[in-house]
Design a protein around this motif. Structure first.
Motif, PDB file in Angstrom:
ATOM      1  N   PHE A  21       0.422   6.450 -34.078  1.00  8.95           N
ATOM      2  CA  PHE A  21       0.337   5.828 -32.759  1.00  8.95           C
ATOM      3  C   PHE A  21      -0.040   6.812 -31.660  1.00  8.95           C
ATOM      4  CE2 PHE A  21       2.322   4.352 -28.746  1.00  8.95           C
ATOM      5  CZ  PHE A  21       1.479   3.260 -28.542  1.00  8.95           C
ATOM      6  N   GLU A  22       0.497   8.012 -31.698  1.00  5.36           N
ATOM      7  CA  GLU A  22       0.177   8.978 -30.641  1.00  5.36           C
ATOM      8  C   GLU A  22      -1.305   9.337 -30.670  1.00  5.36           C
ATOM      9  OE1 GLU A  22       1.973   9.742 -28.101  1.00  5.36           O
ATOM     10  OE2 GLU A  22       3.556   8.460 -28.913  1.00  5.36           O
ATOM     11  N   THR A  23      -1.877   9.401 -31.863  1.00  2.76           N
ATOM     12  CA  THR A  23      -3.316   9.650 -31.972  1.00  2.76           C
ATOM     13  C   THR A  23      -4.101   8.503 -31.355  1.00  2.76           C
ATOM     14  OG1 THR A  23      -3.014  10.951 -33.984  1.00  2.76           O
ATOM     15  CG2 THR A  23      -5.218  10.081 -33.577  1.00  2.76           C
ATOM     16  N   LEU A  24      -3.658   7.259 -31.650  1.00  2.85           N
ATOM     17  CA  LEU A  24      -4.313   6.086 -31.078  1.00  2.85           C
ATOM     18  C   LEU A  24      -4.197   6.094 -29.560  1.00  2.85           C
ATOM     19  CD1 LEU A  24      -5.661   3.261 -31.635  1.00  2.85           C
ATOM     20  CD2 LEU A  24      -3.334   2.315 -31.581  1.00  2.85           C
ATOM     21  N   ARG A  25      -3.012   6.371 -29.052  1.00  2.00           N
ATOM     22  CA  ARG A  25      -2.793   6.392 -27.595  1.00  2.00           C
ATOM     23  C   ARG A  25      -3.667   7.451 -26.917  1.00  2.00           C
ATOM     24  NH1 ARG A  25       1.945   5.539 -24.114  1.00  2.00           N
ATOM     25  NH2 ARG A  25       3.340   5.424 -25.917  1.00  2.00           N
ATOM     26  N   ALA A  26      -3.781   8.608 -27.557  1.00  2.00           N
ATOM     27  CA  ALA A  26      -4.558   9.693 -26.957  1.00  2.00           C
ATOM     28  C   ALA A  26      -6.028   9.316 -26.795  1.00  2.00           C
ATOM     29  CB  ALA A  26      -4.434  10.952 -27.814  1.00  2.00           C
ATOM     30  N   ARG A  27      -6.505   8.390 -27.596  1.00  3.05           N
ATOM     31  CA  ARG A  27      -7.906   7.962 -27.514  1.00  3.05           C
ATOM     32  C   ARG A  27      -8.129   6.942 -26.400  1.00  3.05           C
ATOM     33  NH1 ARG A  27      -8.897   5.664 -33.176  1.00  3.05           N
ATOM     34  NH2 ARG A  27     -10.935   5.132 -32.250  1.00  3.05           N
ATOM     35  N   GLY A  28      -7.045   6.422 -25.828  1.00  2.00           N
ATOM     36  CA  GLY A  28      -7.183   5.459 -24.731  1.00  2.00           C
ATOM     37  C   GLY A  28      -7.143   4.027 -25.219  1.00  2.00           C
ATOM     38  N   ILE A  29      -6.898   3.081 -24.307  1.00  8.20           N
ATOM     39  CA  ILE A  29      -6.710   1.684 -24.667  1.00  8.20           C
ATOM     40  C   ILE A  29      -7.950   1.081 -25.309  1.00  8.20           C
ATOM     41  CG2 ILE A  29      -7.434   0.746 -22.440  1.00  8.20           C
ATOM     42  CD1 ILE A  29      -4.503  -0.461 -24.705  1.00  8.20           C
ATOM     43  N   GLU A  30      -9.112   1.656 -25.055  1.00  7.88           N
ATOM     44  CA  GLU A  30     -10.341   1.142 -25.676  1.00  7.88           C
ATOM     45  C   GLU A  30     -10.283   1.282 -27.197  1.00  7.88           C
ATOM     46  OE1 GLU A  30     -13.682  -1.024 -25.520  1.00  7.88           O
ATOM     47  OE2 GLU A  30     -12.439  -0.431 -23.795  1.00  7.88           O
ATOM     48  N   ALA A  31      -9.515   2.236 -27.677  1.00  6.18           N
ATOM     49  CA  ALA A  31      -9.375   2.427 -29.124  1.00  6.18           C
ATOM     50  C   ALA A  31      -8.630   1.266 -29.769  1.00  6.18           C
ATOM     51  CB  ALA A  31      -8.652   3.740 -29.407  1.00  6.18           C
ATOM     52  N   LEU A  32      -7.897   0.490 -28.979  1.00  6.19           N
ATOM     53  CA  LEU A  32      -7.250  -0.713 -29.487  1.00  6.19           C
ATOM     54  C   LEU A  32      -8.103  -1.949 -29.216  1.00  6.19           C
ATOM     55  CD1 LEU A  32      -4.806  -2.004 -30.818  1.00  6.19           C
ATOM     56  CD2 LEU A  32      -3.666  -2.044 -28.603  1.00  6.19           C
ATOM     57  N   ARG A  33      -8.772  -1.965 -28.081  1.00  5.68           N
ATOM     58  CA  ARG A  33      -9.636  -3.109 -27.774  1.00  5.68           C
ATOM     59  C   ARG A  33     -10.765  -3.244 -28.782  1.00  5.68           C
ATOM     60  NH1 ARG A  33     -10.471  -1.374 -21.513  1.00  5.68           N
ATOM     61  NH2 ARG A  33      -8.485  -2.137 -20.622  1.00  5.68           N
ATOM     62  N   GLU A  56     -13.923 -10.934 -25.698  1.00  5.83           N
ATOM     63  CA  GLU A  56     -13.799 -10.790 -24.238  1.00  5.83           C
ATOM     64  C   GLU A  56     -12.341 -10.653 -23.811  1.00  5.83           C
ATOM     65  OE1 GLU A  56     -15.797 -13.839 -22.128  1.00  5.83           O
ATOM     66  OE2 GLU A  56     -17.780 -13.367 -22.952  1.00  5.83           O
ATOM     67  N   ARG A  57     -11.460 -11.373 -24.491  1.00  4.34           N
ATOM     68  CA  ARG A  57     -10.044 -11.336 -24.118  1.00  4.34           C
ATOM     69  C   ARG A  57      -9.390  -9.989 -24.424  1.00  4.34           C
ATOM     70  NH1 ARG A  57      -8.447 -16.812 -27.015  1.00  4.34           N
ATOM     71  NH2 ARG A  57     -10.664 -16.854 -27.546  1.00  4.34           N
ATOM     72  N   ALA A  58      -9.991  -9.223 -25.347  1.00  3.49           N
ATOM     73  CA  ALA A  58      -9.438  -7.894 -25.649  1.00  3.49           C
ATOM     74  C   ALA A  58      -9.412  -7.027 -24.402  1.00  3.49           C
ATOM     75  CB  ALA A  58     -10.262  -7.223 -26.745  1.00  3.49           C
ATOM     76  N   GLY A  59     -10.314  -7.302 -23.463  1.00  5.65           N
ATOM     77  CA  GLY A  59     -10.338  -6.544 -22.220  1.00  5.65           C
ATOM     78  C   GLY A  59      -9.128  -6.760 -21.350  1.00  5.65           C
ATOM     79  N   LEU A  60      -8.340  -7.798 -21.660  1.00  2.00           N
ATOM     80  CA  LEU A  60      -7.125  -8.054 -20.899  1.00  2.00           C
ATOM     81  C   LEU A  60      -6.027  -7.041 -21.209  1.00  2.00           C
ATOM     82  CD1 LEU A  60      -7.004 -11.960 -21.218  1.00  2.00           C
ATOM     83  CD2 LEU A  60      -7.743 -10.612 -19.229  1.00  2.00           C
ATOM     84  N   LEU A  61      -6.184  -6.294 -22.314  1.00  2.00           N
ATOM     85  CA  LEU A  61      -5.238  -5.219 -22.613  1.00  2.00           C
ATOM     86  C   LEU A  61      -5.500  -4.076 -21.638  1.00  2.00           C
ATOM     87  CD1 LEU A  61      -5.300  -5.113 -26.525  1.00  2.00           C
ATOM     88  CD2 LEU A  61      -3.317  -5.616 -25.096  1.00  2.00           C
ATOM     89  N   ARG A  62      -4.602  -3.872 -20.707  1.00  2.00           N
ATOM     90  CA  ARG A  62      -4.832  -2.891 -19.653  1.00  2.00           C
ATOM     91  C   ARG A  62      -4.410  -1.483 -20.060  1.00  2.00           C
ATOM     92  NH1 ARG A  62      -1.621  -6.174 -15.138  1.00  2.00           N
ATOM     93  NH2 ARG A  62      -0.312  -6.373 -17.005  1.00  2.00           N
ATOM     94  N   ASP A  63      -3.273  -1.375 -20.755  1.00  8.19           N
ATOM     95  CA  ASP A  63      -2.808  -0.053 -21.168  1.00  8.19           C
ATOM     96  C   ASP A  63      -1.790  -0.219 -22.282  1.00  8.19           C
ATOM     97  OD1 ASP A  63      -0.217  -0.638 -19.947  1.00  8.19           O
ATOM     98  OD2 ASP A  63      -1.184  -0.201 -18.017  1.00  8.19           O
ATOM     99  N   PHE A  64      -1.290   0.896 -22.765  1.00  8.08           N
ATOM    100  CA  PHE A  64      -0.373   0.864 -23.903  1.00  8.08           C
ATOM    101  C   PHE A  64       1.047   0.456 -23.511  1.00  8.08           C
ATOM    102  CE2 PHE A  64      -3.731   3.409 -25.882  1.00  8.08           C
ATOM    103  CZ  PHE A  64      -3.784   2.798 -27.134  1.00  8.08           C
ATOM    104  N   GLU A  65       1.290   0.220 -22.217  1.00 10.16           N
ATOM    105  CA  GLU A  65       2.579  -0.314 -21.812  1.00 10.16           C
ATOM    106  C   GLU A  65       2.736  -1.762 -22.265  1.00 10.16           C
ATOM    107  OE1 GLU A  65       5.007   1.499 -20.429  1.00 10.16           O
ATOM    108  OE2 GLU A  65       3.618   3.171 -20.724  1.00 10.16           O
ATOM    109  N   GLU A  66       1.636  -2.401 -22.649  1.00 13.39           N
ATOM    110  CA  GLU A  66       1.659  -3.806 -23.057  1.00 13.39           C
ATOM    111  C   GLU A  66       1.814  -3.978 -24.558  1.00 13.39           C
ATOM    112  OE1 GLU A  66      -1.791  -5.706 -21.497  1.00 13.39           O
ATOM    113  OE2 GLU A  66      -1.319  -5.240 -19.417  1.00 13.39           O
ATOM    114  N   VAL A  67       2.063  -2.900 -25.284  1.00 19.19           N
ATOM    115  CA  VAL A  67       2.217  -2.986 -26.731  1.00 19.19           C
ATOM    116  C   VAL A  67       3.610  -2.502 -27.129  1.00 19.19           C
ATOM    117  CG1 VAL A  67      -0.256  -2.510 -26.965  1.00 19.19           C
ATOM    118  CG2 VAL A  67       1.409  -0.678 -27.379  1.00 19.19           C
TER     119      VAL A  67
END
Length: 405
Positions: A230-242, A254-265
């Motif tokens: 997870f820390e590796t994923l977080r370090a890459r930024g929220i786009e790495a999850l979108r 398009e809705r994946a863009g609604l994920l603003r940051d890792f505080e929402e996971v």
């Protein structure tokens, strides 16, 4: 210092179900829950036919089905090329032929409300267990802290149902045997639209896996990542999850863009373990405290509920009668529940090693699966039986002695 016949630490599925069954049998029982309420997101909430049958036996099925829920009749795997049915519960030999997705807090409220109808039940919220009370080698209750201070609660039987990080288990010196898990799970949600797919499913592609759970108004999504990643994923930024959301589930692009940051996971560190010994004199350990389950098959709640029913079937009668509970009787609970737990965990380990680990590998190859696992001779039957009812489904046989208020 207050006395009870039975004190249960942990207001999860195992603890709440056992408290209800004990109260119903006339046992003076106190349930301790360390949180202020049951409202915690991204907890397991798949109620399988085995648990639905238990609720039916308790006269709670109709009340349960009035809760907001979503029925799923099939388990499917979606690959890049096709959809593979895994288990079709409509062919299950059971009164209930579906999995009900219900927020766990609703399920726990149902059980504790039902238990509260008995005068011999007591629920203490914000009650954090600090340790156990001992008389020689025998556990005789717990010490706990609530907003008013520290207290002692003595009991003939103490039950640890306080989850995979059990404070009671640790205080009793019980240490589980750990089995490795190749993944952790990143949970999050995105809005759902009417034109979206209807079923809950597992999506697999090279190097990626995601579970999509239909919650009617939103998707509850579980993105599987390599263990400790997870820390590796977080370090890459929220786009790495979108990006994998849009790639695996194009309808959510398009809705994946609604994920603003890792505080929402929310991140689940997957654990798979089991105690060699589930008991000490005066103490029984059940549910995740006795055996942390992988999320594979989504059966964790149901194994915990089965533990509670088995424990009540063996212990509620003697406790209600005021009998001393010998450790040999606690050992019978373990002997009853170890086989289904061990077989289920073995199956989870096979799936983790044969499917999940290779799929998450950097050198992942295209996944090859039969066209329809649900219709394969014997395998299809075993899949729906295993998912729907489990290895050794329990039925309520504990006595009914207490009257509702």
């Amino acid at each position: 210092m207050r006395r009870n016949t039975c004190v249960i630490a942990g207001g999860g599925p195992a603890g709440a179900m056992l408290a209800l069954l004990m109260a119903r049998a006339g046992v003076e029982v106190t349930l301790l829950e360390k949180h202020r309420d049951f409202l915690r997101d991204f907890r397991g909430d798949t109620i399988h036919p085995s648990t639905l049958q238990i609720l039916d036996e308790l006269g709670l099925a109709e009340e349960f089905h009035r809760l907001p829920h979503r029925k799923t009749h099939r388990m499917e795997i979606h690959t890049d090329d096709t959809t593979v049915p895994v288990a079709d519960l409509r062919r299950l030999r059971s009164k209930y032929r579906y999995i009900a997705f219900v927020p766990q807090w609703e399920f726990l409220d149902l059980l504790t409300t039902a238990a509260g109808r008995y005068p011999n039940f007591r629920l203490l919220m914000e009650a954090e267990v600090l340790g156990v009370i001992r008389e020689g080698d025998v556990v005789r209750g717990v010490r706990y802290r609530d907003p008013s201070g520290e207290h002692e609660l003595r009991a003939a039987l103490t039950v640890a149902a306080d989850g995979r990080h059990s404070d009671v288990r640790r205080a009793a010196g019980l240490v589980p045997v750990e089995h490795s898990a190749p993944m952790d799970v990143v949970w999050f949600r995105l809005p759902r639209e009417p034109a979206d797919p209807g079923e809950t499913f597992l999506r697999i592609s090279n190097g990626h896996m995601m579970v999509a759970i239909n919650r009617e108004s939103y998707w509850q999504l579980a993105y599987l990542i390599p263990k400790g990643g997870f820390e590796t994923l977080r370090a890459r930024g929220i786009e790495a999850l979108r990006e994998p959301v849009a790639g695996l589930l194009p309808f959510l692009g398009e809705r994946a863009g609604l994920l603003r940051d890792f505080e929402e996971v929310s991140v689940l560190s997957v654990a798979l373990n089991r105690l060699r010994r589930w008991h000490r004199p005066g103490l029984l350990v059940i549910g995740d405290a006795a055996h942390a389950m992988s999320p594979v098959f989504g059966v964790g709640i149901n194994l915990a509920v089965q533990d509670a029913v088995a424990a009540a079937n063996l212990l509620a009668g003697p406790l209600a009668a005021g009998a001393e509970i010998p450790e040999s009787l606690l050992a019978r609970v373990q002997r009853r529940r170890v086989p289904p737990t061990a077989v289920t965990q073995f199956a989870q380990r096979v799936v983790q090693s044969r499917l999940i680990r290779p799929a998450l590998s950097e050198r992942a190859r295209p996944v090859r699966l039969p066209r329809d696992i649900s219709r394969l001779p014997l395998i299809g039957f075993l899949a729906r039986r295993f998912v729907g009812l489990g290895i050794l489904p329990e039925h309520v046989s504990s006595p009914v002695k207490s009257h509702q208020v």
